[in-house]
Write an enzyme that holds these catalytic residues in place. Structure first.
Site, PDB file in Angstrom:
ATOM      1  N   LYS A  46       7.825 -21.915  40.937  1.00  0.00           N
ATOM      2  CA  LYS A  46       6.851 -22.356  41.926  1.00  0.00           C
ATOM      3  C   LYS A  46       7.424 -22.472  43.335  1.00  0.00           C
ATOM      4  O   LYS A  46       6.670 -22.580  44.284  1.00  0.00           O
ATOM      5  CB  LYS A  46       6.203 -23.681  41.495  1.00  0.00           C
ATOM      6  N   SER A  58       7.079 -23.409  28.772  1.00  0.00           N
ATOM      7  CA  SER A  58       6.245 -22.256  29.142  1.00  0.00           C
ATOM      8  C   SER A  58       7.074 -20.972  29.110  1.00  0.00           C
ATOM      9  O   SER A  58       6.565 -19.899  28.757  1.00  0.00           O
ATOM     10  CB  SER A  58       5.595 -22.452  30.511  1.00  0.00           C
TER      11      SER A  58
HETATM   12  C1  LIG Z   1       6.406 -24.666  33.907  1.00  0.00           C
HETATM   13  C2  LIG Z   1       5.436 -23.674  34.450  1.00  0.00           C
HETATM   14  N1  LIG Z   1       5.251 -22.536  33.793  1.00  0.00           N
HETATM   15  C3  LIG Z   1       4.371 -21.611  34.211  1.00  0.00           C
HETATM   16  C4  LIG Z   1       3.616 -21.778  35.335  1.00  0.00           C
HETATM   17  C5  LIG Z   1       2.627 -20.713  35.707  1.00  0.00           C
HETATM   18  O1  LIG Z   1       2.849 -20.064  36.917  1.00  0.00           O
HETATM   19  P1  LIG Z   1       1.631 -19.580  37.792  1.00  0.00           P
HETATM   20  O2  LIG Z   1       1.027 -20.799  38.440  1.00  0.00           O
HETATM   21  O3  LIG Z   1       2.222 -18.658  38.805  1.00  0.00           O
HETATM   22  O4  LIG Z   1       0.634 -18.903  36.894  1.00  0.00           O
HETATM   23  C6  LIG Z   1       3.778 -22.939  36.061  1.00  0.00           C
HETATM   24  C7  LIG Z   1       3.003 -23.151  37.264  1.00  0.00           C
HETATM   25  O5  LIG Z   1       2.205 -23.953  37.494  1.00  0.00           O
HETATM   26  C8  LIG Z   1       4.705 -23.907  35.621  1.00  0.00           C
HETATM   27  O6  LIG Z   1       4.880 -25.068  36.276  1.00  0.00           O
END
Ligand SMILES: Cc1ncc(COP(=O)(O)O)c(C=O)c1O
Length: 309
Positions: free
Chosen positions: A52, A268
């Site tokens: 981010k 994630s």
């Molecule tokens: C831990 C984590 N994984 C994945 C994402 C997903 O990224 P994006 O917002 O670019 O889809 C985020 C973002 O909010 C995140 O904080």
């Protein structure tokens, strides 16, 4: 040529992006066909600790270029955690105030970090999740028209950050060998921006998005789109494949990535790796690249994730 989305970043902020691309091997031993390679972008090595940093920096620089931000000005956004931390770091480094709407059940590490950077946190109903934080940010934006509401879910600078950085980095780091790109969806900025870069410049690259398989999941940062406020920047028809991730399987992969590859990443990131394994089962030869969104250190207090020590 388009301007690089991080142009104008100085000092610490000039170190955002250009993260290492590493091969994932032992944690997926026996799970990939012989001709398939799996690689991950280590986004936890950004100065603010996650992918981010890219969107946050691009949104702040874009607001500056548009003349919306002045020294000492106030930034506002909603975040389930990582964007808030990135924005808090960037606001500190550039002399802005940050007001951040955050679900009250965000973990202690996150709240502590935000305070250390000097952000002002507005806690929102934990039962309403990240959508509750978004609704609160909208209400505050209406009340304070002089604040700059970055709105990561609707701001094109979010996906453009990835169009101009993540995509070209993956192409260069694989020397053009990448055949498949896989990313999990939060705001969808990472997936949408990187995939649009490939569509425009290397359209043979196959793009797969990953969502939690249920509205009630433990994959922090990810959205189950059918049951969520769908981000305005999300483009539902962009992906070639829609993949799903199960929370418990992702947690098991997070433990395996740490114990077998030395890659301590968050849930994630591990969810994206399980989706890559599912995709790989349908392929003979491929170079798959995914995004390891953050490091596991941000989730250390989550004992269910790491298992009993
Ligand atoms: C831990 C984590 N994984 C994945 C994402 C997903 O990224 P994006 O917002 O670019 O889809 C985020 C973002 O909010 C995140 O904080």
């Amino acid at each position: 040529m388009d301007m690089h989305p991080f142009q104008g970043a100085t000092g610490l902020l000039s170190r955002i992006g250009d993260t290492p691309l590493v091969r994932i091997e032992r944690a997926v031993d026996g799970m990939l066909p012989e001709g398939v390679e799996l690689w991950g972008k280590l986004e936890g090595l950004n100065p603010g600790g996650s992918v981010k940093d890219r969107a946050a920096l691009a949104m702040v620089l874009d607001a500056e270029r548009r003349g919306k931000l002045h020294p000492g000005g106030t930034l506002l956004d909603a975040s389930s955690g990582n964007t808030g931390i990135s924005l808090a770091m960037i606001a500190a480094a550039r002399g802005y105030r940050l007001v951040l709407c955050l679900p009250a059940n965000a973990n202690g590490e996150r709240k502590a970090l935000l305070g250390i950077y000097g952000a002002q946190v507005v806690l929102t109903d934990p039962l309403a999740g990240s959508d509750g934080a978004i609704l609160e940010a909208r209400a505050l934006a209406a009340k304070h028209p002089d604040w700059v509401y970055l709105d990561q879910y609707s701001n094109p600078a979010n996906w453009r950050a990835h169009y101009g950085s993540t995509g070209p980095e993956i192409w260069a780091q694989t020397q053009g060998r990448v055949t498949h790109f896989v990313a999990a969806l939060g705001t969808s900025g990472t997936f949408v921006g990187t995939t649009r870069y490939f569509r425009d410049h290397h359209p043979h690259v196959v793009a797969s998005e990953v969502q939690p398989d249920s509205p009630f999941h433990g994959l922090e940062g990810l959205k189950h789109m059918p049951s969520a406020l769908v981000p305005a920047i999300y483009e539902a028809n962009l992906a070639d494949h829609h993949l799903e991730a199960d929370t418990e399987r992702a947690y098991g992969m997070a433990r395996a990535l740490a114990a077998k590859d030395g890659l301590h990443v968050g849930p994630s990131a591990a969810a994206a790796v399980t989706a890559c394994v599912d995709l790989a089962a349908t392929l003979d030869r491929a170079v798959i690249v995914t995004i390891l969104c953050d490091g596991g250190g941000r989730y250390l207090s989550d004992h269910h994730l790491w298992g009993a020590a």
